[in-house]
Enzyme design. Structure first.
Site: not given
Ligand code: ADP
Length: 753
Positions: A659, A702
């Site tokens: 990611s 996140k």
């Protein structure tokens, strides 16, 4: 004594000078005389005996202390006639003495007696017999022999009388006298030794008998005690609900125990085993469940703030249990970062149902025997953790929490995961086998709950049997509420404080959450609140304070300086530095990626402990940038003539996962084009070679981490839009979340033109 050699250490200055003179002027000949009083150091001629010996220096060695070690060979008896000089050493005139025999017949008889006496007992008379025996064998005269023996006589003997005696008959007579004296002394010594030995033997014997008597008494007493115990065990076995087969085994073991002396090591082993069998819960030794689902649900609510979805899943799970009246066929598994309430949820479920709660941590377990126990043939064998837990539970249906199931490891000692599989599989666990127990044990009524930090690390076959419930990081707002609703009241009670004695202002609480902790859960927050409570209690007792109010201003007096500076200013916009969003087992985090380049040959350097997947992402990102170089104003030769260095700081933390793709691409473009990146933007997403942005996991975590570290905007993959529901509202309010479909868009937002 003449006819001998001997060594002596010489140190007195006049003696040393005499030695030197003997060597230089008298061909190594020297007279040796005896002092009348050996204590006297400062001597005149009157202090010396008149009869002495003439000796030759054979060997002279200087010792480290400056004394001399000298070996003399003594040749003659002498008589000093007069002294010529006394300074620095004595010089005298002498005559040699001639040995005589007053009566040769007498001499012969005495000689025979000496030889007889000596040969019977020589080791008692002299210190080293070998040389004397040699002299005798060589047929020495009475003169020589008397000197040789006298020189070596043991004990406190006046030897000058031998030296000064010129009649050999007298010398032999002296020898016989000294032999006799010596014999008497030796006999006396022997007698004393015998007596001492006898008294020691006697006391040793008494000691031994007394010990033996003690052992017999013990044995008799223990036997009575053991008989009593056996009776008690027998009763317990018969009353126990263990299956008939196990009961029979217990009976057998008990009769073996009864016939084994408890002095034997096996006795203890058998006893522990029987104890384990009778203490384990069997059959219907169960607690009664609270089947009022509404009540259960309310209890969970009252103990845990938020976690609505989680609590709902738990209540559904319990609903099935109540309806079917047996444990559901899947096992609950709480997955999430530390301190978010996994363990305490397990405990609350037990409390709400009215079951016993048992917890065993599996972190670091690598030996199958820890789960399944050791065979009894091993010394110190014990049942495994499951059976140990059941011993503690005392009921057959506890809630059994298996903590950190993802931290189990396997090695040559077997695979603990395989054993866990048997524990957790409802098809098998009514016949769980523990090596120590040797008998099957029914675990089917136990409600197992497991916890883990990361889903990936749970062995796949175990994961299949579990119903995964994810708990994620708390937002500031959630932490704030947990603190006021749960942590603070509990700590106040634990510290014996009332809520009027300690208040923490809301601003101060936010300050603690923001600047004193950086965690996904609330453990550290809880600890800090406990610290404040402790200090308050101290103030009340020492300074007689009535009540304490913690404000943002006085907080540092209690907790010291803030440890983190979250939500303060972000760094300036820079070239080649981009903030990525990461998802670790400890919750979400931000991760800065740095890129620079310098003269080289088109190489790529990666540092900062990156995993393979991340290294590949970096390659892919570079290829993408190369193929779109023109669009971003990067001349092609910048790639060929330079080496590019990518660094992800915090080298101790291993980083992996795809990611970071968008972050890497943006950092490379920024570095090579020299254009800065907006430092208030964070980003996450995997990138394909064609520049497409692919979805990622952990969006909620996140986004919370992004807000925590002061970012204003985050760029997320378009396909993750559907996960926006998971992102807490208060995060969405403060953070701009922009979905993007390809890297081009990312660069448009992030790079400052
Ligand atoms: P974990 O097992 O996930 O590491 P714990 O269950 O040990 O976390 O929780 C740590 C502490 O935080 C416990 O004291 C627990 O009561 C508290 N806690 C965590 N989440 C909540 C919540 N939602 N409501 C109330 N207390 C909570």
């Amino acid at each position: 004594m003449p006819n001998n050699e001997f060594r002596i250490e010489i140190g007195r200055e006049p003696s040393v000078q005499a030695l030197d003179a003997a060597e230089s002027m008298y061909s190594n000949n020297i007279l040796l005389l005896i002092q009348k009083n050996s204590q006297n150091d400062d001597i005149t001629e009157n202090d010396l005996q008149p009869i002495g010996v003439l000796a030759k220096i054979i060997l002279k060695l200087r010792l480290p202390n400056n004394n001399y070690k000298v070996k003399f060979k003594v040749t003659d008896r002498i008589n000093v006639l007069n002294y010529e000089s006394v300074n620095p050493y004595f010089v005298c005139n002498y005559e040699k003495c001639i040995t005589l025999s007053s009566s040769p017949e007498r001499e012969a008889i005495l000689m025979k007696n000496v030889m007889e006496s000596f040969s019977k007992n020589y080791n008692n008379f002299v210190s080293s017999a070998d040389e004397i025996l040699q002299t005798i064998r060589n047929g020495a005269s009475a003169d020589v022999l008397s000197d040789v023996i006298a020189f070596r006589l043991r004990g406190d003997v006046d030897k000058y009388k031998y030296l000064s005696e010129l009649d050999v008959c007298n010398r032999l007579k002296y020898l016989l006298e000294d032999f006799e004296l010596n014999k008497e002394l030796t006999d006396l010594e022997d007698k004393i030794n015998q007596e001492v030995k006898k008294s020691i033997d006697q006391s040793q014997k008494e000691y031994y008998l007394r010990e033996k008597m003690k052992a017999i008494q013990n044995e008799l007493g223990d036997k009575a005690r053991q008989d009593e115990e056996v009776e008690e065990f027998r009763k317990k076995i018969e009353e126990s609900q263990m299956p008939e087969r196990t009961k029979e085994k217990a009976r057998q073991e008990l009769s073996r125990y009864a016939s084994t002396s408890n002095q034997m090591a096996e006795s203890g082993i058998m006893r522990t085993y029987i104890e384990t069998l009778v203490n384990l819960p069997w059959g219907n030794q169960a607690s009664v469940d609270n089947n009022d689902l509404k009540d259960v649900s309310m209890k969970l609510d009252s103990r845990h703030y938020g976690l609505e979805k989680v609590k709902e899943r738990i209540v559904e799970y319990l609903a099935v249990k109540i309806m079917t009246n047996c444990n559901p066929h899947t096992i609950l598994c709480f997955v999430g970062p530390p301190g978010v309430g996994k363990t305490s949820l397990g405990k609350s479920i037990a409390d709400a149902l009215g079951r016993k709660f048992i917890k065993q941590s599996l972190g670091g377990v690598r030996d199958e025997a820890e789960i399944r126990g050791h065979r009894r043939t091993y010394i110190g064998a014990m049942p495994g953790r499951i059976i140990k837990g059941m011993l503690e539970a005392k009921t057959v249906n506890p809630v059994f929490l298996l903590d950190e199931i993802d931290k189990m490891a396997s090695d040559y000692r077997g695979d603990p995961a395989a054993a866990m599989l048997e524990v957790l599989d409802p098809e098998q666990n009514n016949n769980f086998s523990d090596n120590y127990l040797e008998e099957p044990y029914d675990l089917s009524q136990v409600m197992f709950i497991t916890t883990a930090n990361s889903l990936e690390d749970i062995p796949a076959p175990l994961r299949d049997r579990m119903e995964i419930i994810e708990l994620s990081s708390y937002t500031e707002f959630e932490k704030f509420n947990i603190a006021y609703k749960h942590l603070l009241p509990r700590e106040l009670t634990d510290h014996g404080l009332s809520d009027s004695q300690l208040k923490i202002e809301e601003e101060a609480m936010y300050e603690i959450i923001r600047n004193y902790t950086r965690e996904a859960g609330v453990r550290e927050l809880n600890r800090l609140i406990a610290t404040i409570c402790r200090k308050t209690v101290k103030d009340i007792l020492i300074n007689k304070t009535e009540s304490t109010v913690i404000t943002k201003e006085n907080l540092a007096n209690y907790l010291g300086k803030p440890r983190f500076f979250n939500n303060v200013s972000r760094p300036e916009n820079q070239v080649g530095i981009v903030t990525g969003l990461a998802y670790t087992q400890f919750g979400g985090d931000t991760l800065d990626i740095e890129v620079t380049y310098y003269k080289g040959k088109g190489g790529l350097v990666l540092t900062g402990k990156l995993g393979d997947v991340m290294k590949e992402s970096a390659q892919t990102a570079l290829s993408y940038v190369k193929s779109h170089a023109a669009e971003y104003g990067i001349p092609m030769d910048r790639f060929n003539e330079n080496d590019i260095h990518i660094h992800v700081p915090e080298g101790a933390v291993p980083k992996d996962g795809p990611s970071a793709g968008v972050t890497l691409t943006t950092a490379i473009v920024s570095a090579l084009s020299g254009k800065p990146v907006d430092s208030h933007i964070g980003m996450t997403g995997e990138v394909t070679l064609r520049g497409q942005v692919l979805p990622i996991g952990g969006l909620r975590e996140k986004s919370i981490a992004a807000l925590r570290s002061g970012l204003k905007t985050i760029l997320i993959p378009k396909d993750n839009e559907r996960d926006l529901d998971d992102v807490p509202d208060e995060v969405k309010k403060l953070l701009k979340i922009i979905p993007v479909a390809n890297v081009g868009e990312v660069l448009d937002y992030a790079i400052i033109k």
